[in-house]
Design a protein around this motif. Structure first.
Motif, PDB file in Angstrom:
ATOM      1  N   VAL A  89     -11.671  12.388  65.939  1.00  0.00           N
ATOM      2  CA  VAL A  89     -11.956  11.633  64.720  1.00  0.00           C
ATOM      3  C   VAL A  89     -11.490  12.492  63.552  1.00  0.00           C
ATOM      4  O   VAL A  89     -11.943  13.624  63.376  1.00  0.00           O
ATOM      5  CB  VAL A  89     -13.467  11.315  64.587  1.00  0.00           C
TER       6      VAL A  89
ATOM      7  N   ILE B 151     -14.498   0.983  70.890  1.00  0.00           N
ATOM      8  CA  ILE B 151     -14.870   1.471  69.564  1.00  0.00           C
ATOM      9  C   ILE B 151     -15.204   0.256  68.722  1.00  0.00           C
ATOM     10  O   ILE B 151     -14.366  -0.627  68.541  1.00  0.00           O
ATOM     11  CB  ILE B 151     -13.735   2.277  68.914  1.00  0.00           C
ATOM     12  N   ALA B 152     -16.418   0.191  68.232  1.00  0.00           N
ATOM     13  CA  ALA B 152     -16.857  -0.967  67.452  1.00  0.00           C
ATOM     14  C   ALA B 152     -17.388  -0.513  66.100  1.00  0.00           C
ATOM     15  O   ALA B 152     -18.091   0.486  66.000  1.00  0.00           O
ATOM     16  CB  ALA B 152     -17.941  -1.726  68.209  1.00  0.00           C
ATOM     17  N   ARG B 153     -17.027  -1.243  65.074  1.00  0.00           N
ATOM     18  CA  ARG B 153     -17.556  -0.984  63.741  1.00  0.00           C
ATOM     19  C   ARG B 153     -18.662  -1.984  63.489  1.00  0.00           C
ATOM     20  O   ARG B 153     -18.507  -3.183  63.736  1.00  0.00           O
ATOM     21  CB  ARG B 153     -16.455  -1.144  62.705  1.00  0.00           C
ATOM     22  N   ASN B 154     -19.792  -1.496  62.985  1.00  0.00           N
ATOM     23  CA  ASN B 154     -20.936  -2.365  62.762  1.00  0.00           C
ATOM     24  C   ASN B 154     -21.614  -1.944  61.475  1.00  0.00           C
ATOM     25  O   ASN B 154     -21.795  -0.757  61.222  1.00  0.00           O
ATOM     26  CB  ASN B 154     -21.898  -2.248  63.950  1.00  0.00           C
ATOM     27  N   LYS B 155     -22.016  -2.898  60.674  1.00  0.00           N
ATOM     28  CA  LYS B 155     -22.687  -2.578  59.413  1.00  0.00           C
ATOM     29  C   LYS B 155     -24.181  -2.347  59.584  1.00  0.00           C
ATOM     30  O   LYS B 155     -24.798  -1.690  58.776  1.00  0.00           O
ATOM     31  CB  LYS B 155     -22.458  -3.689  58.389  1.00  0.00           C
TER      32      LYS B 155
ATOM     33  N   GLU C 172     -27.496  -1.464  62.370  1.00  0.00           N
ATOM     34  CA  GLU C 172     -27.910  -0.955  63.675  1.00  0.00           C
ATOM     35  C   GLU C 172     -28.702  -2.045  64.381  1.00  0.00           C
ATOM     36  O   GLU C 172     -29.671  -2.566  63.845  1.00  0.00           O
ATOM     37  CB  GLU C 172     -28.766   0.302  63.500  1.00  0.00           C
TER      38      GLU C 172
ATOM     39  N   VAL D 112      -9.403   7.342  64.277  1.00  0.00           N
ATOM     40  CA  VAL D 112      -9.981   7.588  65.596  1.00  0.00           C
ATOM     41  C   VAL D 112      -8.864   7.533  66.625  1.00  0.00           C
ATOM     42  O   VAL D 112      -8.201   6.497  66.767  1.00  0.00           O
ATOM     43  CB  VAL D 112     -11.083   6.567  65.940  1.00  0.00           C
TER      44      VAL D 112
ATOM     45  N   ARG E 186     -12.300   7.073  54.864  1.00  0.00           N
ATOM     46  CA  ARG E 186     -11.345   6.613  55.866  1.00  0.00           C
ATOM     47  C   ARG E 186     -11.364   7.585  57.031  1.00  0.00           C
ATOM     48  O   ARG E 186     -11.205   8.786  56.852  1.00  0.00           O
ATOM     49  CB  ARG E 186      -9.946   6.539  55.263  1.00  0.00           C
TER      50      ARG E 186
ATOM     51  N   HIS F  55     -16.864   5.012  50.051  1.00  0.00           N
ATOM     52  CA  HIS F  55     -15.914   4.589  51.069  1.00  0.00           C
ATOM     53  C   HIS F  55     -15.166   5.797  51.609  1.00  0.00           C
ATOM     54  O   HIS F  55     -14.661   6.624  50.838  1.00  0.00           O
ATOM     55  CB  HIS F  55     -14.921   3.575  50.500  1.00  0.00           C
TER      56      HIS F  55
END
Length: 94
Positions: A20, A42-46, A48, A34, A31, A29
């Protein structure tokens, strides 16, 4: 949980095959780059999804041993030395 402060271009390795890289940012923000094998999800989540891991209910994990801390310091020092040697070599080429 591990909290790191990275400068632009610095990276952390997770296991043997995931890297990473902090690519910069401003304000709230950032950047991240990965680099991982295609079979790694690999998942992006806002938010939990597990309420026990939410910040308001998070309990710190037990500290790591002194031996592990020493090993981490040694690894980080070696990586820093490699990066400095690379920078010095690039400056010599100029």
């Amino acid at each position: 949980m591990l909290k790191l402060s990275l400068k632009q271009g610095e990276y952390l390795n997770i296991g043997d095959n995931i890297r990473v890289v902090y690519a910069g940012g401003a304000g709230n923000h950032i950047r991240l780059l990965v680099d991982a094998p295609r079979d790694v999800n690999i998942a992006r989540n806002k938010t939990e999804t597990n309420p026990e891991r939410r910040k308001d209910t998070y309990y710190a994990e037990p500290g790591i041993s002194r031996e592990a801390q020493a090993e981490i310091k040694k690894i980080l020092w070696n990586e820093r030395m490699k990066a400095e040697a690379k920078r010095d070599a690039e400056k010599m080429k100029e």
